[in-house]
Enzyme design. Structure first.
Site, mmCIF file in Angstrom:
data_model
loop_
_atom_site.group_PDB
_atom_site.id
_atom_site.type_symbol
_atom_site.label_atom_id
_atom_site.label_comp_id
_atom_site.label_asym_id
_atom_site.label_seq_id
_atom_site.Cartn_x
_atom_site.Cartn_y
_atom_site.Cartn_z
ATOM 1 N N GLU A 104 0.863 -1.172 0.000
ATOM 2 C CA GLU A 104 0.000 0.000 0.000
ATOM 3 C C GLU A 104 0.901 1.223 0.000
ATOM 4 O OE1 GLU A 104 -2.455 -3.268 1.490
ATOM 5 O OE2 GLU A 104 -0.616 -2.453 2.336
ATOM 6 N N TYR A 116 7.971 2.240 -7.341
ATOM 7 C CA TYR A 116 7.356 0.919 -7.420
ATOM 8 C C TYR A 116 7.003 0.554 -8.862
ATOM 9 C CZ TYR A 116 6.963 1.454 -2.356
ATOM 10 O OH TYR A 116 7.232 1.648 -1.025
#
Length: 149
Positions: A104, A116
């Protein structure tokens, strides 16, 4: 520079790590519990000259991994250190035959989202009100090779 498993002796220094505005609100009890009581936790520190400059915490449960935290000292960001930690996690997950890694990330943390995405994570959904302040998080997932038969 060296990455190694976190020990109890590293706790104070990890708690002092300043890693930017989206740094999780760890406290001593949470970190001690993560280290001592979570059998799924894989916790590592990145040290340079005996000073902790990075931290990695992820969980492996069966064929999945969950990135709980990856952080690099603010003054040392954008020097490839986050990549060292990410590659450490990816190598371990590969050896453990994980099929996916999830995480998350705060929807406003564009730097982390880009990081990411560079590693192949995709936005899978939004977790409404995920953070204590009521802000949303993206659930991001990276497929891995796993143990397909």
């Amino acid at each position: 520079m060296m990455i190694h498993r976190m020990s109890k002796n590293d706790i104070d220094e990890v708690l002092e790590l300043k890693a930017g505005e989206f740094q999780p609100n760890w406290n001593r009890d949470m970190l001690v519990s993560e280290l001592n009581d979570n059998p799924f936790a894989q916790i590592y520190v990145l040290k340079e000259e005996n000073k902790i400059i990075g931290f990695l915490d992820f969980w492996i449960t069966f064929e999945t991994a969950q990135l709980a935290n990856i952080a690099v000292e603010t003054s040392r960001q954008r020097q490839g250190l986050g990549s060292l930690l990410m590659n450490e996690m990816l190598d371990i997950c590969d050896k453990e035959l994980c099929e996916t890694i999830s995480l998350e990330v705060h929807v406003k943390n564009q730097r982390a989202i880009s990081f990411y995405e560079h590693y192949g994570f995709i936005k899978a959904s939004v977790r409404k009100g995920y953070y204590e302040d009521g802000c949303d998080a993206y659930l991001m997932i990276k497929p891995l090779g796993g143990n397909y038969v």
